[in-house]
Design a protein around this motif. Structure first.
Motif, short mmCIF file in Angstrom:
data_model
loop_
_atom_site.label_atom_id
_atom_site.label_comp_id
_atom_site.label_asym_id
_atom_site.label_seq_id
_atom_site.Cartn_x
_atom_site.Cartn_y
_atom_site.Cartn_z
N GLY A 27 0.84 -1.19 0.00
CA GLY A 27 0.00 0.00 0.00
C GLY A 27 0.87 1.24 0.00
O GLY A 27 2.07 1.19 -0.27
N PHE A 28 0.29 2.38 0.34
CA PHE A 28 1.10 3.60 0.40
C PHE A 28 0.51 4.60 1.40
O PHE A 28 -0.64 4.48 1.83
CB PHE A 28 1.27 4.23 -0.98
CG PHE A 28 -0.01 4.64 -1.68
CD1 PHE A 28 -0.62 5.84 -1.43
CD2 PHE A 28 -0.58 3.80 -2.64
CE1 PHE A 28 -1.77 6.23 -2.10
CE2 PHE A 28 -1.73 4.17 -3.32
CZ PHE A 28 -2.33 5.39 -3.04
N ASP B 259 8.99 5.14 -5.97
CA ASP B 259 8.33 4.83 -4.71
C ASP B 259 7.97 6.10 -3.94
O ASP B 259 7.30 6.05 -2.92
CB ASP B 259 9.25 3.97 -3.82
CG ASP B 259 9.40 2.56 -4.36
OD1 ASP B 259 8.63 2.18 -5.26
OD2 ASP B 259 10.28 1.84 -3.88
N PHE B 260 8.43 7.24 -4.42
CA PHE B 260 8.24 8.51 -3.72
C PHE B 260 7.92 9.58 -4.76
O PHE B 260 8.78 9.93 -5.55
CB PHE B 260 9.52 8.85 -2.95
CG PHE B 260 9.38 10.00 -1.99
CD1 PHE B 260 8.46 9.95 -0.95
CD2 PHE B 260 10.18 11.12 -2.12
CE1 PHE B 260 8.34 11.00 -0.06
CE2 PHE B 260 10.05 12.19 -1.24
CZ PHE B 260 9.14 12.14 -0.20
N TYR B 261 6.67 10.03 -4.79
CA TYR B 261 6.27 10.98 -5.82
C TYR B 261 5.27 11.97 -5.27
O TYR B 261 4.77 11.81 -4.15
CB TYR B 261 5.73 10.26 -7.05
CG TYR B 261 4.56 9.33 -6.81
CD1 TYR B 261 3.24 9.75 -6.99
CD2 TYR B 261 4.76 8.00 -6.43
CE1 TYR B 261 2.17 8.89 -6.79
CE2 TYR B 261 3.70 7.14 -6.22
CZ TYR B 261 2.41 7.59 -6.40
OH TYR B 261 1.36 6.74 -6.20
N HIS B 262 5.01 13.02 -6.01
CA HIS B 262 4.09 14.04 -5.50
C HIS B 262 2.82 14.12 -6.35
O HIS B 262 2.80 13.74 -7.52
CB HIS B 262 4.76 15.41 -5.41
CG HIS B 262 5.14 16.00 -6.73
ND1 HIS B 262 6.42 16.03 -7.20
CD2 HIS B 262 4.38 16.59 -7.69
CE1 HIS B 262 6.45 16.61 -8.39
NE2 HIS B 262 5.23 16.96 -8.71
N GLU C 18 1.34 -2.32 -8.77
CA GLU C 18 2.33 -1.73 -7.86
C GLU C 18 2.05 -2.09 -6.41
O GLU C 18 1.75 -3.25 -6.09
CB GLU C 18 2.40 -0.23 -8.13
CG GLU C 18 2.89 0.04 -9.57
CD GLU C 18 3.38 1.45 -9.79
OE1 GLU C 18 3.44 2.24 -8.84
OE2 GLU C 18 3.73 1.76 -10.94
N SER C 19 2.14 -1.14 -5.49
CA SER C 19 2.23 -1.44 -4.06
C SER C 19 0.97 -2.07 -3.46
O SER C 19 1.05 -2.74 -2.44
CB SER C 19 2.58 -0.18 -3.28
OG SER C 19 1.56 0.79 -3.41
#
Length: 203
Positions: free
Chosen positions: A37-38, A171-174, A199-200
């Motif tokens: 998840g995220f 894995d890290f975006y805005h 994805e996650s």
């Protein structure tokens, strides 16, 4: 011009609509450590949303969007069945959570099974009965490349997904959400895009 920021476009709830542009940071969680998840942070590094997928729920094609305190906001499910199997689209329905149970349908997303056909973009409808085949929003661009937008029917950009500068890591975006638009709705759409692309939130 000043009046434009007073317009709110709630899909989930007006409490998630803000009068100024908001930049949210999305960070994927490792599957092996905490089920995938995220999480979504604001500019003050406060947790504002969390998405649980198959790694936590244990069921494919189901997602839960939670607020920063962990309370469920949306239950999202990929529609199945024979009719869906024969359809040219995969359909995802998103329901408000009421006392820990899915209740009212707030939006549905239609993903073309043959995405090679560029005219078949991802369409989103926020009708409440689920029967209307018209659409209110669409996704343009590439989520995989972290270069896509959610637009309304008039072509206005609702939200834009991009990679954070200086970080070569998807894995890290805005996500930049424009004034007046529903942030919970935007993150709900991104949760579905994450799952569609394996994805996650996928097992």
């Amino acid at each position: 011009m000043g009046g434009a920021t007073n317009i709110t476009v709630p899909v989930v709830s007006k409490i998630y609509c803000f009068s100024s542009q908001t930049t949210l940071m999305v960070r994927r969680r490792p599957r092996l450590v905490n089920g995938g998840g995220f999480v979504v942070m604001n500019s003050n590094q406060n947790l504002v949303f969390k998405v649980d997928g198959c790694g936590i729920l244990g069921i494919k094609g189901e997602l839960i969007l939670r607020d920063g305190d962990g309370a469920p906001i949306l239950f999202i499910r990929k529609k199945g069945g024979v009719v869906q199997a024969l359809s040219a689209h995969n359909r995802w329905n998103s329901y408000l959570m009421d006392y820990e149970e899915p209740s009212k349908l707030v939006f549905s997303l239609r993903e073309p099974k043959l995405r090679l056909l560029t005219k078949n973009s991802i369409k989103i409808s926020n009708d409440t009965d689920g029967k209307n085949k018209d659409w209110s929003f669409e996704v343009k661009g590439s989520f995989i490349k972290r270069a896509c937008t959610i637009n309304d029917r008039r072509g206005n950009v609702v939200a834009q997904v991009g990679l954070k500068e200086m970080v070569a890591n998807k894995d890290f975006y805005h996500v930049v959400v424009q004034p007046g638009y529903d942030q919970a709705f935007v993150i709900g759409v991104i949760a579905i895009l994450d799952n569609i692309h394996g994805e996650s939130t996928r097992c």
